[in-house]
Write a protein that holds these residues in place. Structure first.
Motif, PDB file in Angstrom:
ATOM      1  N   THR A   1      21.142  35.542  54.849  1.00 19.25           N
ATOM      2  CA  THR A   1      21.982  34.345  55.031  1.00 19.25           C
ATOM      3  C   THR A   1      23.347  34.766  55.569  1.00 19.25           C
ATOM      4  O   THR A   1      23.804  35.874  55.309  1.00 19.25           O
ATOM      5  N   VAL A   2      23.957  33.850  56.256  1.00 22.93           N
ATOM      6  CA  VAL A   2      25.344  34.071  56.692  1.00 22.93           C
ATOM      7  C   VAL A   2      26.243  33.617  55.547  1.00 22.93           C
ATOM      8  O   VAL A   2      26.070  32.516  55.021  1.00 22.93           O
ATOM      9  N   ARG A   3      27.174  34.480  55.137  1.00 17.98           N
ATOM     10  CA  ARG A   3      28.081  34.114  54.036  1.00 17.98           C
ATOM     11  C   ARG A   3      29.368  33.509  54.609  1.00 17.98           C
ATOM     12  O   ARG A   3      29.884  33.970  55.621  1.00 17.98           O
ATOM     13  N   TRP A   4      29.853  32.501  53.913  1.00 23.29           N
ATOM     14  CA  TRP A   4      31.115  31.851  54.320  1.00 23.29           C
ATOM     15  C   TRP A   4      32.102  31.902  53.177  1.00 23.29           C
ATOM     16  O   TRP A   4      31.719  31.665  52.027  1.00 23.29           O
ATOM     17  N   ASN A   5      33.336  32.221  53.482  1.00 20.06           N
ATOM     18  CA  ASN A   5      34.378  32.158  52.453  1.00 20.06           C
ATOM     19  C   ASN A   5      34.714  30.703  52.181  1.00 20.06           C
ATOM     20  O   ASN A   5      34.611  29.860  53.073  1.00 20.06           O
ATOM     21  N   GLY A   6      35.157  30.424  50.931  1.00 31.35           N
ATOM     22  CA  GLY A   6      35.603  29.069  50.610  1.00 31.35           C
ATOM     23  C   GLY A   6      36.987  28.827  51.203  1.00 31.35           C
ATOM     24  O   GLY A   6      37.667  29.764  51.631  1.00 31.35           O
ATOM     25  N   ALA A   7      37.381  27.567  51.188  1.00 32.37           N
ATOM     26  CA  ALA A   7      38.737  27.223  51.666  1.00 32.37           C
ATOM     27  C   ALA A   7      39.753  27.829  50.697  1.00 32.37           C
ATOM     28  O   ALA A   7      39.439  28.052  49.527  1.00 32.37           O
ATOM     29  N   PRO A   8      40.980  28.126  51.157  1.00 39.13           N
ATOM     30  CA  PRO A   8      41.984  28.679  50.249  1.00 39.13           C
ATOM     31  C   PRO A   8      42.191  27.763  49.045  1.00 39.13           C
ATOM     32  O   PRO A   8      42.110  26.538  49.183  1.00 39.13           O
ATOM     33  N   LEU A   9      42.450  28.371  47.888  1.00 36.10           N
ATOM     34  CA  LEU A   9      42.623  27.570  46.676  1.00 36.10           C
ATOM     35  C   LEU A   9      44.004  26.904  46.692  1.00 36.10           C
ATOM     36  O   LEU A   9      44.965  27.478  47.208  1.00 36.10           O
ATOM     37  N   ALA A  10      44.057  25.700  46.094  1.00 35.38           N
ATOM     38  CA  ALA A  10      45.334  24.970  46.066  1.00 35.38           C
ATOM     39  C   ALA A  10      46.367  25.756  45.262  1.00 35.38           C
ATOM     40  O   ALA A  10      46.067  26.276  44.187  1.00 35.38           O
ATOM     41  N   LEU A  11      47.576  25.856  45.810  1.00 35.80           N
ATOM     42  CA  LEU A  11      48.611  26.635  45.140  1.00 35.80           C
ATOM     43  C   LEU A  11      49.042  26.004  43.818  1.00 35.80           C
ATOM     44  O   LEU A  11      49.434  26.692  42.893  1.00 35.80           O
ATOM     45  N   ASP A  12      48.920  24.672  43.750  1.00 32.82           N
ATOM     46  CA  ASP A  12      49.400  23.988  42.546  1.00 32.82           C
ATOM     47  C   ASP A  12      48.264  23.679  41.571  1.00 32.82           C
ATOM     48  O   ASP A  12      48.361  22.787  40.750  1.00 32.82           O
ATOM     49  N   ARG A  13      47.151  24.438  41.641  1.00 31.03           N
ATOM     50  CA  ARG A  13      46.064  24.155  40.708  1.00 31.03           C
ATOM     51  C   ARG A  13      46.499  24.555  39.290  1.00 31.03           C
ATOM     52  O   ARG A  13      47.409  25.386  39.136  1.00 31.03           O
ATOM     53  N   PRO A  14      45.800  24.001  38.272  1.00 29.99           N
ATOM     54  CA  PRO A  14      46.246  24.241  36.886  1.00 29.99           C
ATOM     55  C   PRO A  14      46.326  25.728  36.542  1.00 29.99           C
ATOM     56  O   PRO A  14      45.567  26.539  37.089  1.00 29.99           O
ATOM     57  N   LEU A  15      47.239  26.049  35.617  1.00 25.32           N
ATOM     58  CA  LEU A  15      47.511  27.443  35.248  1.00 25.32           C
ATOM     59  C   LEU A  15      46.232  28.185  34.839  1.00 25.32           C
ATOM     60  O   LEU A  15      45.999  29.333  35.238  1.00 25.32           O
ATOM     61  N   MET A  16      45.375  27.530  34.037  1.00 27.53           N
ATOM     62  CA  MET A  16      44.159  28.193  33.564  1.00 27.53           C
ATOM     63  C   MET A  16      43.300  28.631  34.751  1.00 27.53           C
ATOM     64  O   MET A  16      42.710  29.709  34.750  1.00 27.53           O
TER      65      MET A  16
ATOM     66  N   LEU B   1      44.834  31.600  36.326  1.00 24.46           N
ATOM     67  CA  LEU B   1      44.617  32.817  35.543  1.00 24.46           C
ATOM     68  C   LEU B   1      43.181  33.320  35.716  1.00 24.46           C
ATOM     69  O   LEU B   1      42.919  34.512  35.761  1.00 24.46           O
ATOM     70  N   LYS B   2      42.261  32.371  35.789  1.00 25.02           N
ATOM     71  CA  LYS B   2      40.845  32.741  35.917  1.00 25.02           C
ATOM     72  C   LYS B   2      40.580  33.371  37.283  1.00 25.02           C
ATOM     73  O   LYS B   2      39.798  34.306  37.421  1.00 25.02           O
ATOM     74  N   GLU B   3      41.221  32.820  38.299  1.00 25.82           N
ATOM     75  CA  GLU B   3      40.955  33.294  39.659  1.00 25.82           C
ATOM     76  C   GLU B   3      42.261  33.412  40.442  1.00 25.82           C
ATOM     77  O   GLU B   3      42.614  32.535  41.231  1.00 25.82           O
ATOM     78  N   PRO B   4      43.021  34.495  40.205  1.00 29.46           N
ATOM     79  CA  PRO B   4      44.331  34.598  40.883  1.00 29.46           C
ATOM     80  C   PRO B   4      44.173  34.776  42.384  1.00 29.46           C
ATOM     81  O   PRO B   4      43.175  35.333  42.845  1.00 29.46           O
ATOM     82  N   GLU B   5      45.143  34.281  43.104  1.00 26.82           N
ATOM     83  CA  GLU B   5      45.143  34.392  44.568  1.00 26.82           C
ATOM     84  C   GLU B   5      46.016  35.590  44.948  1.00 26.82           C
ATOM     85  O   GLU B   5      47.055  35.834  44.328  1.00 26.82           O
ATOM     86  N   SER B   6      45.590  36.348  45.956  1.00 22.44           N
ATOM     87  CA  SER B   6      46.384  37.517  46.374  1.00 22.44           C
ATOM     88  C   SER B   6      46.219  37.714  47.873  1.00 22.44           C
ATOM     89  O   SER B   6      45.527  36.938  48.543  1.00 22.44           O
ATOM     90  N   GLY B   7      46.816  38.779  48.381  1.00 19.55           N
ATOM     91  CA  GLY B   7      46.836  39.003  49.831  1.00 19.55           C
ATOM     92  C   GLY B   7      45.471  39.010  50.477  1.00 19.55           C
ATOM     93  O   GLY B   7      45.301  38.556  51.606  1.00 19.55           O
TER      94      GLY B   7
ATOM     95  N   GLY C   1      42.657  37.591  49.152  1.00 17.19           N
ATOM     96  CA  GLY C   1      41.790  36.475  48.751  1.00 17.19           C
ATOM     97  C   GLY C   1      41.918  36.236  47.259  1.00 17.19           C
ATOM     98  O   GLY C   1      42.890  36.659  46.639  1.00 17.19           O
ATOM     99  N   SER C   2      40.911  35.572  46.686  1.00 10.70           N
ATOM    100  CA  SER C   2      41.043  35.176  45.285  1.00 10.70           C
ATOM    101  C   SER C   2      40.121  35.991  44.377  1.00 10.70           C
ATOM    102  O   SER C   2      39.144  36.584  44.831  1.00 10.70           O
ATOM    103  N   GLY C   3      40.449  35.997  43.066  1.00 13.40           N
ATOM    104  CA  GLY C   3      39.656  36.730  42.066  1.00 13.40           C
ATOM    105  C   GLY C   3      40.390  37.983  41.619  1.00 13.40           C
ATOM    106  O   GLY C   3      41.238  38.510  42.344  1.00 13.40           O
ATOM    107  N   TRP C   4      40.052  38.456  40.405  1.00 10.82           N
ATOM    108  CA  TRP C   4      40.791  39.591  39.833  1.00 10.82           C
ATOM    109  C   TRP C   4      40.546  40.893  40.584  1.00 10.82           C
ATOM    110  O   TRP C   4      41.459  41.692  40.771  1.00 10.82           O
ATOM    111  N   ALA C   5      39.288  41.141  41.022  1.00 10.34           N
ATOM    112  CA  ALA C   5      39.007  42.398  41.740  1.00 10.34           C
ATOM    113  C   ALA C   5      39.832  42.427  43.027  1.00 10.34           C
ATOM    114  O   ALA C   5      40.480  43.434  43.359  1.00 10.34           O
ATOM    115  N   THR C   6      39.849  41.302  43.718  1.00 11.34           N
ATOM    116  CA  THR C   6      40.585  41.227  44.980  1.00 11.34           C
ATOM    117  C   THR C   6      42.088  41.388  44.733  1.00 11.34           C
ATOM    118  O   THR C   6      42.793  42.046  45.500  1.00 11.34           O
TER     119      THR C   6
END
Ligand SMILES: Cc1cc2nc3c(=O)[nH]c(=O)nc-3n(C[C@H](O)[C@H](O)[C@H](O)COP(=O)(O)OP(=O)(O)OC[C@H]3O[C@@H](n4cnc5c(N)ncnc54)[C@H](O)[C@@H]3O)c2cc1C
Length: 412
Positions: A208-223, A226-232, A234-239
């Motif tokens: 399958t061809v993989r597609w990234n999701g749209a960027p996460l909203a900057l003002d999404r709830p704190l939880m 915390l669950k999926e931080p955004e960084s240079g 992309g998103s998620g703790w490993a990233t």
């Protein structure tokens, strides 16, 4: 032979330009060689957009003033930290602006040889000049490592090229073109070819061809943040870890580093590209290329997959098959230098210390080729911040160079 310079920088892409800006500000005597933004200007297709977000596409400068945002503001171009793809021509113009303002004295000449000489190095330029430098920093990016699978490597360039061979995909209008691969470069090349009037088929080894999701909203709830931080990158703790802690990544077990450097943030298309690909032209997945031959000025390709073997023909095949580290492809390193350069075992990538110094004292390497040591961030412009500030602090002294943006943000 000119006087000895303190540092010679080989390369004028995002990494080299960033280091040049830091060292000049710190008053270090530098000569810098390379063609500014060459990869972006000469080896990418017109009409392309960057996959990295605006805020993650900054070159690194000592005062944190020469950001992509500042350039766009100064030149009246649209800009957003997230969600507004950066056009290639904007990024090339940004690199030019950065260079004009912060590193105006780059010498647009290639280096043909780097050899040890006394306590330093002798650097030979394509115009035959020889330059003595106490330290050398190599920041030559990816182009030397463009990879074609063995089955395609024997074909003439008339019928088969690497994706980096094209700036104008319009030359294929009216022709049948097969694009191999399912990464951003293949997907975007296929979309551009289709939009410029070529008859495209995309063929991928993955099912399958993989597609990234749209960027996460900057003002999404704190939880959620915390669950999926955004960084240079992309998103998620490993990233987040890859983006912000290349120095710690270096301490991971070797096999983990190599695996992550190769596979993290692997082939996937940007969300904004999806509608320009899906349903627009045939996409064949789960097919591995087995053989290829030129026939009457066109090309025939044989594939195998779960459904058996399959043959396809076209006027041209474009291989979006990426890059493979192999230090021996750097023609400016002679046999002795290559013998003295230790690689990360099991890779063709030079091993570097925490300061990006190789096994040859005084020789530094930064950028994509040291991803197996410093991590996936080296494959992206975002990594130029860590690389340039770390190497500049080493070469100019920590007091002469400010801390990186990420270190400031993390209070280090
Ligand atoms: C198609 C494509 C799309 C990409 N999109 C993105 C993206 O959206 N976002 C992102 O963050 N990253 C992206 N990348 C990754 C990109 O390669 C790196 O982020 C970045 O360009 C690395 O910068 P660099 O300075 O190390 O090397 P490069 O940008 O590759 O620059 C290399 C420099 O070295 C010089 N050089 C080479 N050989 C010599 C020599 N012998 N003598 C002197 N100078 C020499 C060249 O002239 C050039 O100045 C993309 C890569 C590709 C191929």
């Amino acid at each position: 032979m000119s006087d000895t310079v303190e540092v010679a920088i080989v390369g004028a892409g995002p990494y080299g330009l960033s280091l040049g800006a830091h060292l000049r500000k710190a008053g270090v005597s530098v000569r810098q060689f390379g063609l500014p933004m060459q990869l972006w200007r000469d080896f990418m297709p017109e009409g392309m957009f960057l996959k990295s977000q605006g805020f993650a596409s900054n070159l690194s400068d000592p005062d944190h003033t020469h950001t992509l945002e500042a350039f766009c503001k100064a030149t009246g171009r649209p800009y957003a930290d997230y969600g507004l793809p950066v056009p290639l021509d904007t990024f090339v113009a940004y690199g030019e602006w950065f260079r004009e303002q912060l590193v105006p004295d780059i010498e647009e000449v290639l280096v043909t040889d780097i050899a040890k000489a006394g306590n330093g190095f002798e650097v030979t330029l394509a115009n035959s000049e020889q330059v003595r430098a106490r330290k050398v920093v190599v920041a030559i990016g990816v182009e030397a490592f463009a990879y074609l699978p063995e089955s395609l490597a024997g074909l003439p360039a008339k019928v088969c090229t690497h994706a980096s061979a094209h700036t104008d995909l319009g030359v294929f209008a009216g022709q049948e073109v097969i694009v191999i691969g399912a990464g951003q470069s293949s997907l975007e090349s296929a979309a551009l070819l289709h939009e410029k009037g070529a008859k495209v088929q995309l063929v991928a080894r993955k099912n399958t061809v993989r597609w990234n999701g749209a960027p996460l909203a900057l003002d999404r709830p704190l939880m959620q943040r915390l669950k999926e931080p955004e960084s240079g990158l992309g998103s998620g703790w490993a990233t987040w870890f890859y983006s912000n802690h290349p120095g710690t990544f270096r301490n991971l077990p070797r096999s983990t580093r190599i695996y992550r450097a190769k596979t993290a943030l692997g082939p996937a298309g940007a969300s904004w590209l999806r509608e320009r690909v899906e349903g627009q032209f045939p996409t064949l997945t789960g097919l591995s290329i087995k053989w290829a031959k030129e026939q009457d000025g066109s090309v025939r390709l044989g594939f195998t997959g779960a459904g058996g073997s399959r043959e396809l023909g076209a006027d041209h095949v474009i291989a979006g098959t990426g890059y493979r580290w192999n230090m021996s492809r750097l023609s400016f390193f002679g046999r002795q230098m290559l013998a003295d350069l230790q690689n990360v075992p099991g890779t063709g990538s030079s091993a570097v210390g925490r300061d990006y110094q190789t096994s040859i004292p005084g020789l530094y390497i930064m950028g994509p080729v040291v991803a197996p040591t410093m991590g996936p961030v080296m494959r992206f412009v975002f990594g130029s911040e860590h690389a340039a500030t770390t190497v500049a602090r080493q070469l100019a002294g920590a007091s002469a160079v400010g801390r990186s943006r990420t270190a400031v943000a993390a209070g280090r």
